[in-house]
Design an enzyme around this catalytic site. Structure first.
Site, short mmCIF file in Angstrom:
data_model
loop_
_atom_site.label_atom_id
_atom_site.label_comp_id
_atom_site.label_asym_id
_atom_site.label_seq_id
_atom_site.Cartn_x
_atom_site.Cartn_y
_atom_site.Cartn_z
N ASP A 101 11.09 -44.64 -0.93
CA ASP A 101 11.53 -45.53 0.16
C ASP A 101 10.55 -45.44 1.33
O ASP A 101 10.10 -46.45 1.85
CB ASP A 101 12.98 -45.25 0.59
CG ASP A 101 13.22 -43.81 1.03
OD1 ASP A 101 12.38 -42.95 0.71
OD2 ASP A 101 14.23 -43.55 1.69
N ILE A 102 10.21 -44.19 1.73
CA ILE A 102 9.33 -44.01 2.89
C ILE A 102 8.24 -42.99 2.59
O ILE A 102 8.54 -41.93 2.03
CB ILE A 102 10.13 -43.52 4.13
CG1 ILE A 102 11.21 -44.53 4.51
CG2 ILE A 102 9.21 -43.27 5.31
CD1 ILE A 102 12.17 -44.03 5.58
N ASP A 104 5.84 -40.67 4.62
CA ASP A 104 5.72 -40.22 6.01
C ASP A 104 4.51 -39.26 6.08
O ASP A 104 3.37 -39.71 6.17
CB ASP A 104 7.04 -39.53 6.38
CG ASP A 104 7.21 -39.32 7.86
OD1 ASP A 104 6.56 -40.02 8.64
OD2 ASP A 104 7.99 -38.45 8.25
N GLY A 106 3.43 -37.51 3.68
CA GLY A 106 2.74 -37.57 2.38
C GLY A 106 2.96 -36.32 1.54
O GLY A 106 2.51 -36.27 0.39
N THR A 108 5.76 -35.04 0.20
CA THR A 108 6.63 -35.26 -0.98
C THR A 108 5.84 -35.92 -2.10
O THR A 108 5.88 -35.48 -3.27
CB THR A 108 7.84 -36.14 -0.59
OG1 THR A 108 8.53 -35.52 0.49
CG2 THR A 108 8.78 -36.33 -1.75
N LYS A 132 4.13 -45.13 6.55
CA LYS A 132 3.87 -44.81 7.96
C LYS A 132 2.57 -44.02 8.03
O LYS A 132 2.60 -42.79 8.19
CB LYS A 132 5.01 -43.97 8.53
CG LYS A 132 6.34 -44.68 8.60
CD LYS A 132 7.36 -43.74 9.21
CE LYS A 132 8.64 -44.44 9.57
NZ LYS A 132 9.58 -43.53 10.24
O1 LIG Z 1 6.15 -38.16 3.30
P1 LIG Z 1 7.16 -37.08 3.58
O2 LIG Z 1 7.01 -36.47 4.94
O3 LIG Z 1 7.20 -36.05 2.51
O4 LIG Z 1 8.60 -37.75 3.67
C1 LIG Z 1 9.04 -38.75 2.79
C2 LIG Z 1 10.30 -38.33 2.10
O5 LIG Z 1 11.32 -38.02 3.08
C3 LIG Z 1 12.48 -38.78 2.78
O6 LIG Z 1 13.31 -38.08 1.93
P2 LIG Z 1 14.34 -36.97 2.43
O7 LIG Z 1 13.70 -35.63 2.32
O8 LIG Z 1 14.84 -37.37 3.77
O9 LIG Z 1 15.47 -37.04 1.33
P3 LIG Z 1 16.50 -38.23 1.00
O10 LIG Z 1 15.71 -39.36 0.42
O11 LIG Z 1 17.41 -37.60 0.00
O12 LIG Z 1 17.16 -38.60 2.29
C4 LIG Z 1 11.98 -40.00 2.07
O13 LIG Z 1 12.98 -40.58 1.28
C5 LIG Z 1 10.82 -39.48 1.26
O14 LIG Z 1 11.22 -39.04 0.00
#
Ligand SMILES: O=P(O)(O)OC[C@H]1O[C@H](OP(=O)(O)OP(=O)(O)O)[C@H](O)[C@@H]1O
Length: 207
Positions: A101-102, A104, A106, A108, A132
């Protein structure tokens, strides 16, 4: 509009047509892939996005889920995520499209791409609803012929964040100035004196 929503970035129609464009682009890129690619969605955030993509893409794609948790608080993750949900499907030799979804920092994606590569994916692409890039801390590398499909990009900081950072800089400068002892440094015929109380700099002739 819901009370907890501050502003709308993209309308429902804009989102819907962008998701259709992404599905068409992927369908064209993987039209001849045999077997068809696997969507690996990152739980939990990507579950709706992957469902919307799967409904629009005219390929017999498989869908699976992974999850990586980074232990932090608020909107800043602690850094290194750990895999907490793994695939059921065997992706050895398959083209994988990692659906997020996002993106951020990078971190993950970086962790999950390495995991999918270790599981033998022949290529790893990424399809992110929102990127982002200004928040990026970790550079992630796609695998093989993998592509980065990006729905939307959010480059600008929110005005409130810019104002807060500006006020913080001014505040730090004031503290620095107030904590400095008076400086007396001759320069040619004059000298610079910093007046800590007024935080000004004045040029005065030597006496
Ligand atoms: O680029 P990064 O800084 O790694 O962040 C991105 C990750 O953070 C959010 O997940 P979150 O950990 O909030 O879990 P969720 O999707 O279960 O809410 C989002 O859904 C991504 O998977």
């Amino acid at each position: 509009m819901d009370a907890h929503i501050e502003r709308i970035l993209w309308s429902e129609d804009q989102i819907s047509s962008r998701v259709s464009e992404l599905a068409s682009e992927m369908a064209a890129d993987f039209a001849t892939a045999e077997p068809p690619p696997v969507f690996v969605a990152v739980a939990t955030g990507a579950f709706l996005f992957v469902a919307d993509l799967a409904r629009r893409i005219p390929l017999e794609i498989a869908v699976d889920f992974v999850r990586a948790d980074s232990y932090g608080s608020g909107t800043d993750s602690s850094g290194v995520p750990a895999l907490s949900l793994d695939l059921k499907l065997n992706i050895q030799g398959r083209h994988v499209i990692l659906v997020e979804d996002i993106v951020d920092t990078g971190s993950t994606l970086s962790c999950l791409i390495a995991h999918l590569q270790a599981k033998g994916a022949s290529s790893v692409s990424v399809c992110a609803f929102l990127d982002k890039p200004v928040r990026r801390k970790v550079h992630f590398q796609l695998v093989g012929e993998g592509k980065f499909y990006r729905g939307f990009e959010q480059d600008e900081y929110h005005p409130a964040v810019i104002l807060a950072e500006y006020m913080y800089s001014i505040w730090m400068l004031m503290i620095f100035q107030l904590s400095m002892p008076q400086i007396k440094a001759p320069i040619g015929v004059g000298e610079i004196r910093t007046d800590a109380k007024s935080m000004g700099i004045s040029l005065q002739g030597n006496k």
